[in-house]
Enzyme design. Structure first.
Site, PDB file in Angstrom:
ATOM      1  N   GLU A 127     -42.293  54.780 149.847  1.00 50.12           N
ATOM      2  CA  GLU A 127     -43.125  54.603 151.050  1.00 50.12           C
ATOM      3  C   GLU A 127     -42.413  54.938 152.348  1.00 50.12           C
ATOM      4  O   GLU A 127     -42.499  54.199 153.331  1.00 50.12           O
ATOM      5  CB  GLU A 127     -43.671  53.166 151.070  1.00 50.12           C
ATOM      6  N   ASN A 169     -41.765  57.968 145.660  1.00 47.93           N
ATOM      7  CA  ASN A 169     -42.998  57.249 145.336  1.00 47.93           C
ATOM      8  C   ASN A 169     -43.703  56.815 146.616  1.00 47.93           C
ATOM      9  O   ASN A 169     -43.073  56.275 147.533  1.00 47.93           O
ATOM     10  CB  ASN A 169     -42.599  56.002 144.511  1.00 47.93           C
ATOM     11  N   HIS A 206     -53.366  53.738 144.747  1.00 43.20           N
ATOM     12  CA  HIS A 206     -54.162  52.530 145.009  1.00 43.20           C
ATOM     13  C   HIS A 206     -55.434  52.997 145.726  1.00 43.20           C
ATOM     14  O   HIS A 206     -55.399  53.302 146.917  1.00 43.20           O
ATOM     15  CB  HIS A 206     -53.390  51.557 145.908  1.00 43.20           C
ATOM     16  N   ASP A 237     -54.658  51.488 140.650  1.00 45.29           N
ATOM     17  CA  ASP A 237     -55.748  50.508 140.614  1.00 45.29           C
ATOM     18  C   ASP A 237     -56.883  51.038 141.468  1.00 45.29           C
ATOM     19  O   ASP A 237     -56.663  51.836 142.379  1.00 45.29           O
ATOM     20  CB  ASP A 237     -55.326  49.081 140.993  1.00 45.29           C
TER      21      ASP A 237
HETATM   22  O1  G3I Z   1     -42.616  34.428 143.891  1.00 50.11           O
HETATM   23  C1  G3I Z   1     -42.965  33.927 145.172  1.00 50.11           C
HETATM   24  C2  G3I Z   1     -43.333  32.469 145.084  1.00 50.11           C
HETATM   25  O2  G3I Z   1     -42.208  31.737 144.673  1.00 50.11           O
HETATM   26  C3  G3I Z   1     -43.823  32.007 146.442  1.00 50.11           C
HETATM   27  O3  G3I Z   1     -44.224  30.690 146.391  1.00 50.11           O
HETATM   28  C4  G3I Z   1     -44.974  32.869 146.910  1.00 50.11           C
HETATM   29  C5  G3I Z   1     -45.472  32.471 148.291  1.00 50.11           C
HETATM   30  O4  G3I Z   1     -45.686  33.582 149.117  1.00 50.11           O
HETATM   31  O5  G3I Z   1     -44.545  34.211 146.959  1.00 50.11           O
HETATM   32  C6  G3I Z   1     -44.125  34.719 145.704  1.00 50.11           C
HETATM   33  O6  G3I Z   1     -43.692  36.044 145.896  1.00 50.11           O
HETATM   34  C7  G3I Z   1     -44.709  37.010 146.073  1.00 50.11           C
HETATM   35  C8  G3I Z   1     -44.531  38.079 145.014  1.00 50.11           C
HETATM   36  O7  G3I Z   1     -45.447  39.112 145.247  1.00 50.11           O
HETATM   37  C9  G3I Z   1     -44.729  37.550 143.595  1.00 50.11           C
HETATM   38  O8  G3I Z   1     -46.061  37.101 143.430  1.00 50.11           O
HETATM   39  C10 G3I Z   1     -44.557  37.602 147.457  1.00 50.11           C
HETATM   40  O9  G3I Z   1     -44.860  36.642 148.454  1.00 50.11           O
HETATM   41  C11 G3I Z   1     -45.487  38.786 147.599  1.00 50.11           C
HETATM   42  O10 G3I Z   1     -45.193  39.429 148.838  1.00 50.11           O
HETATM   43  C12 G3I Z   1     -45.249  39.756 146.477  1.00 50.11           C
HETATM   44  O11 G3I Z   1     -46.200  40.795 146.621  1.00 50.11           O
HETATM   45  C13 G3I Z   1     -45.862  41.992 145.957  1.00 50.11           C
HETATM   46  C14 G3I Z   1     -45.873  43.141 146.960  1.00 50.11           C
HETATM   47  O12 G3I Z   1     -45.639  44.363 146.276  1.00 50.11           O
HETATM   48  C15 G3I Z   1     -44.835  42.943 148.026  1.00 50.11           C
HETATM   49  O13 G3I Z   1     -44.682  44.056 148.819  1.00 50.11           O
HETATM   50  C16 G3I Z   1     -46.885  42.244 144.865  1.00 50.11           C
HETATM   51  O14 G3I Z   1     -46.717  41.260 143.846  1.00 50.11           O
HETATM   52  C17 G3I Z   1     -46.689  43.639 144.258  1.00 50.11           C
HETATM   53  O15 G3I Z   1     -47.764  43.931 143.415  1.00 50.11           O
HETATM   54  C18 G3I Z   1     -46.661  44.672 145.373  1.00 50.11           C
HETATM   55  O16 G3I Z   1     -46.419  45.932 144.785  1.00 50.11           O
HETATM   56  C19 G3I Z   1     -46.401  47.036 145.685  1.00 50.11           C
HETATM   57  C20 G3I Z   1     -45.360  48.022 145.180  1.00 50.11           C
HETATM   58  O17 G3I Z   1     -44.123  47.400 144.993  1.00 50.11           O
HETATM   59  C21 G3I Z   1     -45.242  49.209 146.115  1.00 50.11           C
HETATM   60  N1  G3I Z   1     -46.533  49.822 146.351  1.00 50.11           N
HETATM   61  C22 G3I Z   1     -47.596  48.916 146.785  1.00 50.11           C
HETATM   62  C23 G3I Z   1     -47.743  47.764 145.796  1.00 50.11           C
HETATM   63  C24 G3I Z   1     -48.905  46.856 146.185  1.00 50.11           C
HETATM   64  O18 G3I Z   1     -48.677  46.241 147.410  1.00 50.11           O
END
Ligand code: G3I
Length: 303
Positions: A127, A169, A206, A237
């Protein structure tokens, strides 16, 4: 064939999913994931904040959980991701200039070194291009270390693991008419001309109302492939889960020999970063196959 992976294998491709380590105890989840997919991406566990929470102190516990689950079940792994403006640990966010550049290099060496020889492809840089009409780089602390940060990341990764494919990517580079797509295309062309080591482009794909699937997607895949790189659909997705759109995406990949595989960004709708309401994936919250699943399977079988 009656699974996504087996159907994709008929044309030498893979069909993957993102896996979250926290869900590996959910038997419905692991049963579907193990049955249907043959390429695994850690949804968060190999990112910078997870793997180097303190500078110079690497932690591969969650990444290895995902890696080991995949390999113990006979699957390959895509590595995600080494250099990104987002999900940087606090210590990295506060760096700039030469020390940030060095930290990026050290990070790549640490993570790629740990998984040396074990990863199908790394999303080396994620990105790095701006949304909108500029076609230029995204402003970030990494970009401010100098425009060459991307090629430095690729050269570092190549040296750390010569056997892994190295990918750039991004999202919103699916539509051939968008400036961001052209910006990334020009970078890849330049890298190939100058011998910067790049092997693949990851189209995150996406799709939603603001960035919908467009029939020029096939042109995008063909155009990148014509530069001499593989193309992988890395985080697919589709909001609303249209079966027709899913089939179009699969058929566009199948039409291009160098489109080597497709990964969906989660197993069930309830596992999606978009939330279950987006209905963006191939299985519903109960683990049932959706219409989109059948449409993808049919497209793969008719290749
Ligand atoms: O694990 C913690 C948890 O302990 C905490 O209580 C909670 C509260 O916010 O957060 C949890 O972590 C989250 C994590 O996902 C696991 O669920 C983060 O806040 C959250 O920011 C994180 O989001 C991820 C996101 O990337 C972050 O940028 C998504 O799961 C993930 O699907 C998403 O994936 C990205 C790719 O890496 C890059 N391209 C876009 C894609 C979608 O956004």
């Amino acid at each position: 064939a009656n699974t996504l992976a087996a159907a994709a294998q008929q044309s030498g491709r893979y069909f993957g999913t993102a896996i979250a380590s926290g869900r590996l105890g959910d038997q419905t989840y692991t049963t579907i994931a193990n049955r249907e997919f043959d390429m695994i991406t850690a949804e968060n566990e190999m990112k910078i904040d997870a793997t180097e929470p303190n500078r110079g102190q690497f932690n591969f516990s969650a990444g290895d959980r995902v890696y080991n689950w995949a390999v113990q079940n006979g699957k390959r792994v895509r590595g995600h991701t080494l250099a990104w403006h987002s999900q940087q640990p606090g210590w990295m966010q506060s760096l700039s200039g030469g020390s940030l550049r060095q930290a990026m290099i050290d990070h790549i060496n640490g993570v790629v070194g740990h998984y040396r020889g074990k990863i199908y492809a790394w999303d080396v840089v994620n990105e790095a291009y701006a949304d909108g009409n500029s076609g230029g780089r995204r402003d970030s602390n990494l970009q401010r270390t100098g425009n060459d940060w991307i090629e430095v990341a690729f050269r570092t990764a190549r040296a750390a693991d010569p056997s892994a494919k190295l990918c750039y990517n991004d999202y919103n580079i699916d539509n051939w008419s968008w400036a961001k797509t052209q910006g990334v295309y020009n970078m890849v062309r330049d890298f190939k001309q100058r011998g910067v080591p790049i092997d693949c482009v990851g189209l995150q794909s996406h799709f939603n109302g603001n960035s919908p699937y467009n029939s020029n997607y096939r042109t995008t895949i063909q155009s990148f492939a014509a530069l001499g790189v593989d193309v992988q659909i890395t985080e697919l997705d589709i909001q609303g889960g249209s079966a027709t759109t899913y089939a179009n995406v699969v058929n566009d990949c199948l039409a291009v020999p160098r489109c080597t595989g497709i990964t969906v960004w989660g197993v069930r709708d309830s596992d999606s970063w978009l939330g279950a309401g987006a209905s963006a994936l191939l299985f519903d919250g109960n683990g049932n196959k959706k219409a989109a699943y059948n449409s993808v399977l049919n497209a793969l079988n008719n290749a």
